[in-house]
Scaffold this motif. Structure first.
Motif, PDB file in Angstrom:
ATOM      1  N   LYS A   1     -23.196  19.796 -10.522  1.00 15.38           N
ATOM      2  CA  LYS A   1     -22.312  19.321  -9.452  1.00 15.38           C
ATOM      3  C   LYS A   1     -21.910  17.877  -9.717  1.00 15.38           C
ATOM      4  O   LYS A   1     -22.485  17.220 -10.582  1.00 15.38           O
ATOM      5  CB  LYS A   1     -23.007  19.466  -8.098  1.00 15.38           C
TER       6      LYS A   1
ATOM      7  N   LYS B   1     -10.614  10.794  -6.555  1.00 17.68           N
ATOM      8  CA  LYS B   1      -9.382  10.987  -7.321  1.00 17.68           C
ATOM      9  C   LYS B   1      -8.635   9.677  -7.579  1.00 17.68           C
ATOM     10  O   LYS B   1      -8.135   9.429  -8.682  1.00 17.68           O
ATOM     11  CB  LYS B   1      -8.470  11.966  -6.576  1.00 17.68           C
TER      12      LYS B   1
ATOM     13  N   TYR C   1      -8.535  13.211 -14.388  1.00 18.35           N
ATOM     14  CA  TYR C   1      -9.248  13.601 -13.153  1.00 18.35           C
ATOM     15  C   TYR C   1      -9.353  15.121 -13.078  1.00 18.35           C
ATOM     16  O   TYR C   1     -10.427  15.677 -12.786  1.00 18.35           O
ATOM     17  CB  TYR C   1      -8.513  13.024 -11.938  1.00 18.35           C
ATOM     18  N   ASN C   2      -8.245  15.818 -13.364  1.00 15.40           N
ATOM     19  CA  ASN C   2      -8.245  17.284 -13.329  1.00 15.40           C
ATOM     20  C   ASN C   2      -9.187  17.872 -14.378  1.00 15.40           C
ATOM     21  O   ASN C   2      -9.848  18.890 -14.128  1.00 15.40           O
ATOM     22  CB  ASN C   2      -6.823  17.839 -13.544  1.00 15.40           C
TER      23      ASN C   2
ATOM     24  N   LYS D   1     -12.634  17.672 -12.937  1.00 12.89           N
ATOM     25  CA  LYS D   1     -12.778  18.639 -11.836  1.00 12.89           C
ATOM     26  C   LYS D   1     -12.938  20.055 -12.385  1.00 12.89           C
ATOM     27  O   LYS D   1     -13.783  20.831 -11.927  1.00 12.89           O
ATOM     28  CB  LYS D   1     -11.543  18.547 -10.932  1.00 12.89           C
ATOM     29  N   ASN D   2     -12.151  20.386 -13.389  1.00  9.16           N
ATOM     30  CA  ASN D   2     -12.237  21.707 -14.004  1.00  9.16           C
ATOM     31  C   ASN D   2     -13.537  21.880 -14.792  1.00  9.16           C
ATOM     32  O   ASN D   2     -14.105  22.970 -14.836  1.00  9.16           O
ATOM     33  CB  ASN D   2     -11.040  21.961 -14.937  1.00  9.16           C
TER      34      ASN D   2
ATOM     35  N   GLY E   1     -15.973  22.492 -12.113  1.00  7.29           N
ATOM     36  CA  GLY E   1     -15.570  23.597 -11.238  1.00  7.29           C
ATOM     37  C   GLY E   1     -15.324  23.065  -9.833  1.00  7.29           C
ATOM     38  O   GLY E   1     -16.181  22.363  -9.273  1.00  7.29           O
ATOM     39  N   GLU E   2     -14.155  23.370  -9.298  1.00  2.32           N
ATOM     40  CA  GLU E   2     -13.744  22.809  -7.999  1.00  2.32           C
ATOM     41  C   GLU E   2     -14.794  23.011  -6.913  1.00  2.32           C
ATOM     42  O   GLU E   2     -15.028  22.142  -6.081  1.00  2.32           O
ATOM     43  CB  GLU E   2     -12.412  23.455  -7.569  1.00  2.32           C
ATOM     44  N   GLU E   3     -15.453  24.166  -6.949  1.00  2.00           N
ATOM     45  CA  GLU E   3     -16.440  24.486  -5.901  1.00  2.00           C
ATOM     46  C   GLU E   3     -17.707  23.633  -6.013  1.00  2.00           C
ATOM     47  O   GLU E   3     -18.510  23.560  -5.080  1.00  2.00           O
ATOM     48  CB  GLU E   3     -16.799  25.981  -5.960  1.00  2.00           C
ATOM     49  N   ASN E   4     -17.874  22.947  -7.146  1.00  2.00           N
ATOM     50  CA  ASN E   4     -19.074  22.127  -7.365  1.00  2.00           C
ATOM     51  C   ASN E   4     -18.819  20.638  -7.191  1.00  2.00           C
ATOM     52  O   ASN E   4     -19.715  19.821  -7.437  1.00  2.00           O
ATOM     53  CB  ASN E   4     -19.615  22.376  -8.778  1.00  2.00           C
ATOM     54  N   VAL E   5     -17.606  20.289  -6.800  1.00  2.00           N
ATOM     55  CA  VAL E   5     -17.223  18.875  -6.730  1.00  2.00           C
ATOM     56  C   VAL E   5     -17.110  18.406  -5.275  1.00  2.00           C
ATOM     57  O   VAL E   5     -16.492  19.076  -4.444  1.00  2.00           O
ATOM     58  CB  VAL E   5     -15.880  18.654  -7.474  1.00  2.00           C
TER      59      VAL E   5
ATOM     60  N   GLU F   1     -15.488  15.629  -3.093  1.00  2.00           N
ATOM     61  CA  GLU F   1     -14.421  14.620  -3.145  1.00  2.00           C
ATOM     62  C   GLU F   1     -14.670  13.555  -2.078  1.00  2.00           C
ATOM     63  O   GLU F   1     -14.791  13.883  -0.896  1.00  2.00           O
ATOM     64  CB  GLU F   1     -13.055  15.272  -2.882  1.00  2.00           C
TER      65      GLU F   1
END
Length: 303
Positions: free
Chosen positions: A209, A214, A223-224, A227-228, A231-235, A237
């Protein structure tokens, strides 16, 4: 001492924790290194030594509770030695001395008793024109994440601490690592728009995680990528104000235990929801100097 640091979250065994015993009081505006310190000097709210000593003692107690060996710098009178992360960092079994602001060179001498335990063959130095500070360098197993600033106006920013020459040199020193650099947003005047180091806008935590802001990244693609990667679900913000308060600058004792500032309500709830034990400490006074828990710790050994 056999050094070992491969990432930010493996079980911590030994660390250098900074000291606030004799920071020299309120600096002159001309001697401030970051816009947040300037803000508090002007407002008359710059932190007092006794308050910062109490905050650091709280962290020391937590570290010792988990059986971590804690080293401290030798105290230099009237000298700020809180942010040990700036002065060096460990990658695998090597200690890399940072090329930091010239005014701060004595800080590395204050941990000579630690460096002596490591052995000269495992202490590396970069060329003089390769600027780097530990807050910008994050080992992540096969990767080495490095915060930097790509702009030609780099010399004009006292807040730009790591340059591209350092990134290139780190790749040479650690050829087996995939070195990934990130172009950070810098401001000499507005702390809410200044990612002083990579750990001011990003940090891995737990099992796969990460905390991220951003607005700290100048290149959205970078940044992307991060995030990738996680994994978006592990980040998690964080907002501009949370970044200003240093929410990404927590410190992991292990994948399951994180030291965090007690006022980071939203973040601490998320950490707990994701199975982590959160050891809350007061650190808001130290935060006034644009650094927090990761900045004031220098890990030497992780399992």
């Amino acid at each position: 001492m056999k050094l070992n640091v491969k990432n930010e979250t493996s079980r911590l065994r030994a660390v250098v924790l900074g000291t606030a015993e004799s920071t020299g009081g309120v600096p002159d505006l001309s001697d401030a290194y970051d816009p947040k310190s300037v803000e508090h000097i002007k407002a008359g709210t710059y932190p007092k030594d006794e308050d910062m000593i109490a905050e650091m003692d709280a962290v020391k107690k937590v570290l010792e509770k988990y059986g971590v060996e804690v080293f401290r710098p030798k105290v230099i009178k009237n000298y700020n030695q809180i942010f040990t992360r700036d002065i060096g960092f460990v990658i695998d079994d090597k200690f890399v001395k940072a090329n930091i602001l010239p005014d701060r060179e004595q800080e590395i001498e204050a941990i000579s008793h630690v460096l002596e335990k490591i052995g000269a063959e495992n202490v590396l130095e970069l060329p003089e024109d390769a600027h780097v500070e530990g807050g910008d360098v994050m080992p992540h197993n096969d990767y080495l994440f490095v915060g930097t600033y790509y702009g030609e106006d780099y010399p004009e920013y006292i807040t730009a601490r790591t340059n591209l020459k350092a990134v290139e040199h780190l790749q040479k020193l650690f050829p087996n690592k995939k070195v990934k650099s990130f172009n950070l947003r810098k401001s000499n005047t507005e702390p809410r728009d200044n990612a002083l180091h990579l750990d001011c806008c990003f940090q891995p935590v737990g099992k796969g995680k990460a905390i991220i802001y951003k607005g700290g990244f100048l290149d959205e693609e970078e940044y992307n990528w991060l995030k990738n990667f996680f994994g978006e679900e592990n980040v998690f913000e964080i907002t501009r104000e949370e970044m200003y308060n240093m929410n990404s600058n927590v410190f992991s004792i292990s994948e399951d235990v994180v030291i965090s500032e007690k006022n980071f309500t939203r973040l601490n709830a998320w950490l707990r929801e994701n199975g982590m034990t959160v050891e809350e400490v007061p650190y808001a006074e130290i935060a006034k100097q644009e650094g927090l828990l990761r900045c004031s710790t220098l890990p030497l050994i992780r399992d």
